[in-house]
Write an enzyme that holds these catalytic residues in place. Structure first.
Site, short mmCIF file in Angstrom:
data_model
loop_
_atom_site.label_atom_id
_atom_site.label_comp_id
_atom_site.label_asym_id
_atom_site.label_seq_id
_atom_site.Cartn_x
_atom_site.Cartn_y
_atom_site.Cartn_z
N GLU A 148 18.83 51.51 19.74
CA GLU A 148 20.01 51.70 20.59
C GLU A 148 19.63 51.44 22.04
O GLU A 148 18.58 51.90 22.48
CB GLU A 148 20.55 53.13 20.46
N GLY A 283 15.13 61.38 24.55
CA GLY A 283 14.32 62.34 23.84
C GLY A 283 14.37 62.18 22.34
O GLY A 283 13.42 62.51 21.64
N MET A 285 16.68 60.02 18.82
CA MET A 285 17.61 58.96 18.40
C MET A 285 18.05 59.17 16.96
O MET A 285 17.23 59.38 16.08
CB MET A 285 16.90 57.60 18.57
N GLU A 286 19.38 59.06 16.77
CA GLU A 286 20.01 59.50 15.52
C GLU A 286 19.99 58.49 14.38
O GLU A 286 20.94 58.48 13.58
CB GLU A 286 21.46 59.86 15.83
N ASN A 287 18.96 57.64 14.24
CA ASN A 287 18.90 56.71 13.10
C ASN A 287 19.37 57.43 11.84
O ASN A 287 18.91 58.53 11.55
CB ASN A 287 17.48 56.21 12.90
N GLU A 320 21.55 65.54 17.28
CA GLU A 320 21.25 64.36 16.46
C GLU A 320 21.88 64.47 15.08
O GLU A 320 22.34 63.48 14.51
CB GLU A 320 19.73 64.18 16.34
N HIS A 323 25.47 63.52 15.11
CA HIS A 323 25.63 62.06 15.11
C HIS A 323 25.64 61.48 13.69
O HIS A 323 26.12 60.37 13.49
CB HIS A 323 24.47 61.40 15.84
N GLU A 342 28.51 60.15 22.14
CA GLU A 342 27.68 61.06 22.93
C GLU A 342 28.43 62.27 23.46
O GLU A 342 27.89 63.36 23.52
CB GLU A 342 27.01 60.30 24.08
ZN LIG Z 1 23.35 61.40 21.29
#
Ligand SMILES: [Zn+2]
Length: 865
Positions: A148, A283, A285-287, A320, A323, A342
C-alpha cells in the site's frame, strides 16, 4: 494501514461504480485481470528475486497491446496464450508502466498472459523488502512485502489499482529451514534439492493487489483456534513469549467483529507477523489474512512494556483487524475514498477498545489526536476527508490526520447522531451488499440511510466533502421558566476565515444538573434551542461532533467555575477549545491561563494529562524567551500538587492512565527544571545502572527521559553503552532514541553523527533524527541538508525529504521558515512539495502565537504571581 505518527471508481464487471474522471491516471480498461498465478524465488543475499506470473485476463474489446503497472522490474519475456512469439515490451519508468504489444491483436474474450521477470528486494518497506537483525548466531534477514498504496507493481506486473480485484495463487521457492507466510494457508510443500522447498499457498478470494502478502524468515508461530479461524502470531525465533498479548487481543477481537459486522471473517486463517525495526511512515499493514506489524506495535515484553504500549498494541491490532472487513472484504474503488478504509478503522479501533477494555476510557484517550486533526483542519493546506487523487504519486499525502483522525471523528459524529444500533445495522447492510467488491463513500451513506429515522447523508456529505472545522458560537443563554433558551449560530474555526464554510452539523446541548437537547446547526443564521433545566450550559456535550464551541463570556465563566462537575469528555473539550480559540486570538489568553489553574489535582488522569500537554506546548513556545523562567515557575506550581498526588511509584491496582500520567508529570517537571524531580530521577538512574530490574515500564521511560534530556558527555556515553549492549531490538531502538534527546548541543552533534554512522539500523536512525530535530531544529536541519546523500537512504529514496521536512513542525522559530523552505526547494520533488504546506502552516501559526499571544499570557502570569 496504521500510522506511526497516516481511494473511484471504475466500472468493473460485477462491481458497479461510477465512471472515472478522464484526468485520472488509470490503466486502460480494455483488458481486465481475473486470476494471477505468481511464482517467486527470492535471493536475499543478492537483494533480487526471480518471478513468473500467469494472468488470466478478459479482453473487453479487441486491442493490440496490454498495459500493466510495473516498477523496477526487468521483464525478460512475455507471451500470450499459445503464441510462442514474445510480446515487445516498452517500459515507462516514470509512469511505472509496462506496455506489451503482440504480433497479433488480442481478440475479445479470455486469455492467459505469461511473464518472466526479475525484481529487487528493497531495504525500505516498499514492494518486497528485507529487515535485518542480530541474533546470537550472527545477523539474520527476514523478508516481507508492503504494497500500500501502490507497490504491488514492484513485486509483480499487475493491474495495481484497488478496484482491479482478482484471485492470487502464490508459489515461492525458499530455503527449507525458513517459514514462508502468505495471505492463505499453505496448500502444499515440496522438498527440492539444495536445501530448498517449494511452498504453494491456497488461492485467495478476489481482492485488491495492495493486500497481497508474502513473508519469509526464521520464524516461530503461536496460534489458537478462534471461532473456526486459525489465528496466529508469527515472530522471529525466540520471541514467542512476547506474542502472547497480541494473540489474546486477536482472540477477543475476532468474535467481537464477527458479531458487529454481521459477516464472519471469511478466510481460514489470520496471521499477524512482527518485523524487526520500525518505519517513520507506518506501523502496521492490513494484508488480508497476514497482517504485518513492526515489533513495537505487536510485541509486548512484560519487562519493558508500559500500559501505553499495551493499549497501543491492542488498538493497532483492533485497527488492522477492522480492516479485514472495512478495506479488505469491501475496498474503496480508488484512493479518493481512502478515508473509508482509514477513518472507519480508526473509529472501529476505539469502538472495539471501548467494548473490550472499558477501563481504558478509549474516546477521551483520543482527545489529543482529535485536537491534532482539528489543528490541521483549521489551517491553510487542509483538505476534505474525501480527497481528489488523480495519480498514485498523490496518494501518500492522503495518509494523514485528516483521513485518519478527522475521518474517525466524522464516523463518531454520525454514529452518535443515528444511534449505535441503527448505525451498526447500516454498516452490516453495506458489508453484506458489497462483500468482495469496491465502493465509493456514497454507497455507505445509502446503506446507512435506508432504514434510518434520521437521514444522515446531508450531514455526512458536508463533513466529508467540505474541509474545515465548524465553530458553534453561543450568543446568549438564559433561564426562562425552568428551561434554558440558547441562541447559536455557525461560523468557521481557523486562521483562514476567508474560506468560511457551511455545514449541517449535529449539536448536543446539556444543562449541568438539567436535561439535554439536540439540534442541527446549518449556517450563520441564529437558531434558538431550548434545553430542560437551568444552569451552566455545555454545547457539544459528550464531544461527539466535529466542531469547536465559543461560549459567551458569562457562559465560559460558569463552565470554568464548575469545571470539576463536567464529564471527562467535556472537561477535555473545554480545555482544547479554549486553547485553540485563545491561541487564535478569539478568546483572551487570560481565560486559558485561568482555566488551567482550575484543573484540580484530583481530576481524572486523562484531564491532568491534557493539562500537562498544554503546559508542554506553552513551554516550547517560550523557548529562548526571557519570560520562560517566570512561566516555568508558574507551571511547576500547577504540576507539583499533581506530582504529590501521583507519587514516584506505582501502587497496587492503580489505573493504567494514572501510571502513564505519572510518567508524563515526571518528564515535564524534569523539562521545567524542577529540582526535586531532577535529583530523584538521577538517583533512580544510578540504581538502574546497578540493577536494570530496579526500573520498569513507565517509570523507567520517565527517568531515562529526564536523564537523557539533561545528559552531559559522560551520561551520553553511558546511554550509548546501553544502546550497543542491549540484547533486544526494542530496547536497542529505545536507547538510540534517548541518545537523540539531549538538550546539550554538543551531545546533539554527537547523536547526529552517530545516526548516519551505520551503527544504528536505518529505521532507528530515522527516529533518532526526528528526536534530535524536536530539540534542536536548526542544528538538525543544517546537518540533514549537509549530509543529504547519507540521510536520504535512511528514509527511502524519493519520499525522504518529505518525511524529513516534517520533523520540524513542532518549532515556533520564525528563522526556521526560510531555511526549511530552502531545504524543501533543494530536496523535495516539485510534485510533492504541496504536501509540506500544512507543516509550514503549522510552524507559521506557532510563530504567530509566540509573537502575538504569549505576551498576554506572560502579563497575566506576572500579575497573578
Ligand atoms: Zn489503517
Amino acid at each position: 494501514m496504521f500510522k506511526t505518527l497516516l481511494t473511484a471508481a471504475l466500472a468493473l464487471a460485477g462491481a458497479g461504480a461510477c465512471a472515472a474522471p478522464a484526468n485520472r491516471m488509470l490503466l486502460p480498461d480494455d483488458v481486465v485481470p481475473d486470476a494471477y498465478r505468481i511464482a517467486i524465488t527470492p535471493h536475499a543475499s543478492e537483494s533480487t528475486f526471480d518471478g513468473t506470473v500467469e494472468i488470466d485476463v478478459r479482453a473487453v474489446r479487441r486491442t493490440a497491446r496490454i498495459v500493466l503497472d510495473s516498477a523496477d522490474l526487468a521483464i525478460e519475456r512475455a507471451t500470450l496464450d499459445d503464441d510462442a512469439t514474445p510480446a515487445t515490451v516498452a517500459l515507462d519508468a516514470e509512469r511505472q508502466r509496462a506496455t506489451f504489444t503482440f504480433a497479433h491483436a488480442v481478440a475479445p474474450g479470455r486469455h492467459t498472459l505469461r511473464i518472466a521477470y526479475k525484481g529487487r528486494i528493497n531495504d525500505q518497506a516498499a514492494g518486497l523488502f528485507k529487515l535485518q537483525y542480530a541474533t546470537p548466531a550472527g545477523p539474520a534477514t527476514s523478508l516481507f512485502t508492503m504494497f500500500e498504496d501502490s507497490d504491488a507493481r514492484r513485486f509483480v506486473p499487475s493491474w495495481d489499482e484497488p478496484a482491479r480485484r482478482a484471485t492470487f495463487d502464490l508459489t515461492v521457492t525458499v530455503p527449507s529451514a525458513l517459514m514462508a507466510v502468505g495471505n492463505m494457508p499453505v496448500a502444499s510443500t515440496e522438498p527440492l534439492p539444495g536445501g530448498l522447498q517449494r511452498v504453494r499457498f491456497a488461492t485467495t478470494p478476489r481482492m485488491s493487489t495492495y493486500l497481497l502478502f508474502f513473508g519469509l524468515g526464521d520464524f516461530e508461530r503461536v496460534h489458537r483456534d478462534v471461532a473456526g479461524v486459525d489465528v496466529g502470531v508469527i515472530v522471529k525465533r525466540g520471541d514467542t513469549a512476547q506474542a502472547a498479548y497480541a494473540l489474546d487481543a486477536a482472540a477477543r477481537l475476532l468474535p467481537y467483529y464477527n458479531q458487529w459486522f454481521g459477516t464472519p471473517y471469511p478466510l481460514p486463517k489470520l496471521d499477524m507477523l512482527a518485523g524487526a525495526g520500525g518505519s517513520v511512515t507506518f506501523g502496521a499493514m492490513e494484508n488480508w489474512g497476514a497482517i504485518f506489524y513492526f515489533e513495537r506495535d505487536l510485541l509486548v515484553d512484560d519487562k519493558l512494556a508500559t500500559e501505553d504500549d499495551r493499549h497501543r498494541v491492542f488498538e493497532t491490532v483492533a485497527h488492522e483487524m477492522a480492516h479485514q472487513w472495512f478495506g479488505d472484504l469491501v475496498t474503496m474503488a480508488w484512493w479518493d475514498d481512502l478515508w473509508l478504509n482509514e477513518g472507519f478503522a480508526s473509529w472501529m479501533e476505539v469502538k472495539a477498545t471501548q467494548a473490550l477494555h472499558p477501563e481504558w476510557s478509549a474516546w477521551p484517550q483520543k482527545a489529543a489526536a482529535r485536537e491534532h486533526a482539528m489543528g490541521i483542519d483549521g489551517r491553510a493546506g487542509t483538505h476534505p476527508v474525501i480527497m481528489h487523487i488523480d495519480d498514485v504519486s498523490q496518494t501518500e499525502g492522503a495518509f494523514d490526520s485528516i483521513t485518519y483522525g478527522k475521518g474517525s471523528q466524522v464516523v463518531r459524529t454520525l454514529e452518535d447522531y443515528l444511534g449505535e444500533d441503527a448505525f451498526r445495522d447500516g454498516v452490516r447492510r453495506y458489508i453484506a451488499r458489497h462483500a468482495y467488491g469496491n465502493t465509493v463513500t456514497d454507497d455507505l451513506w445509502r446503506a446507512l440511510d435506508e432504514h434510518a429515522t434520521r437521514p444522515v447523508r446531508t450531514i455526512a456529505r458536508d463533513l466529508t466533502l467540505k474541509a474545515g472545522v465548524p465553530l458553534i458560537v453561543e450568543h446568549d443563554a438564559r433561564c426562562v421558566d425552568g428551561r434554558t433558551e440558547a441562541t447559536l449560530s455557525q461560523s468557521q474555526f481557523g486562521v483562514d476565515a476567508a474560506r468560511a464554510g457551511r455545514w449541517h452539523v449535529p449539536v448536543t446541548l446539556a444543562v449541568l444538573g438539567g436535561g439535554t437537547a439536540r439540534t442541527v446547526v446549518d449556517g450563520p443564521a441564529r437558531q434558538r434551542v431550548t434545553v430542560p433545566g437551568c444552569g451552566p450550559l455545555v454545547i457539544n456535550a459528550g464531544q461527539a461532533s466535529w466542531l469547536r464551541v465559543r461560549y459567551t463570556e458569562a457562559g465560559f465563566a460558569a463552565l470554568s467555575a464548575n469545571f470539576a462537575r463536567l464529564g471527562i469528555d467535556d472537561q477535555l473539550g473545554l480545555l482544547a477549545d479554549t486553547q485553540a480559540l485563545a491561541y487564535a486570538g478569539r478568546q483572551p489568553m487570560a481565560s486559558l491561563m485561568d482555566l488551567l489553574r482550575r484543573v484540580p489535582a484530583g481530576a481524572e488522569p486523562l484531564v491532568l494529562q491534557a493539562l500537562v500537554d498544554q503546559i508542554d506546548a506553552l513551554d516550547r513556545l517560550h523557548d529562548g524567551l526571557p519570560t520562560r523562567p517566570a512561566f516555568r515557575a508558574f507551571a511547576r506550581g500547577l504540576l507539583q500538587p499533581v506530582m504529590a498526588r501521583v507519587g514516584w511509584h506505582e501502587t497496587a491496582g492503580e489505573s493504567a492512565e494514572l501510571t502513564s500520567l505519572r510518567g508524563s508529570v515526571i518528564e515535564t517537571l524534569g523539562e521545567l527544571d524542577d529540582p526535586a524531580v531532577v535529583a530523584e530521577a538521577g538517583r533512580l538512574f544510578k540504581g538502574y545502572l546497578a540493577d536494570p530490574d530496579s526500573l520498569r515500564g513507565d517509570l523507567r521511560e520517565a527517568v531515562l527521559d529526564v536523564v537523557a534530556g539533561r545528559a552531559d558527555g559522560a551520561t551520553w556515553d553511558t546511554l550509548h553503552g546501553l544502546a550497543t549492549s542491549a540484547t533486544s531490538e526494542l530496547e536497542k531502538a529505545s536507547f538510540y532514541g534517548w541518545l537523540g534527546a539531549a538538550r546539550d548541543p554538543a551531545q546533539a552533534r554527537r547523536a547526529l553523527a552517530l545516526a548516519i554512522s551505520g551503527e544504528p539500523p536505518a529505521t532507528v536512525a530515522g527516529s533518532m533524527l526526528r528526536a534530535i530535530g524536536v530539540q534542536h531544529p536548526a542544528l538538525t536541519l543544517d546537518f540533514i541538508d549537509t549530509h543529504w546523500p547519507q540521510v536520504e537512504p535512511l528514509f527511502g529514496a524519493g519520499a525522504g525529504a518529505t518525511i524529513a521536512a516534517r520533523f520540524f513542525d513542532n518549532g515556533a522559530d520564525r528563522a526556521m521558515l526560510p531555511r526549511l523552505q530552502a531545504f524543501v526547494a533543494a530536496h523535495v520533488p516539485p510534485a510533492t512539495r504541496a504536501r509540506i504546506d500544512k507543516n509550514l502552516a503549522r510552524i507559521r501559526e506557532r510563530v504567530d502565537v509566540r509573537e502575538h499571544r504569549l505576551p498576554e499570557a506572560d502579563r497575566w502570569i506576572a500579575k497573578t504571581r
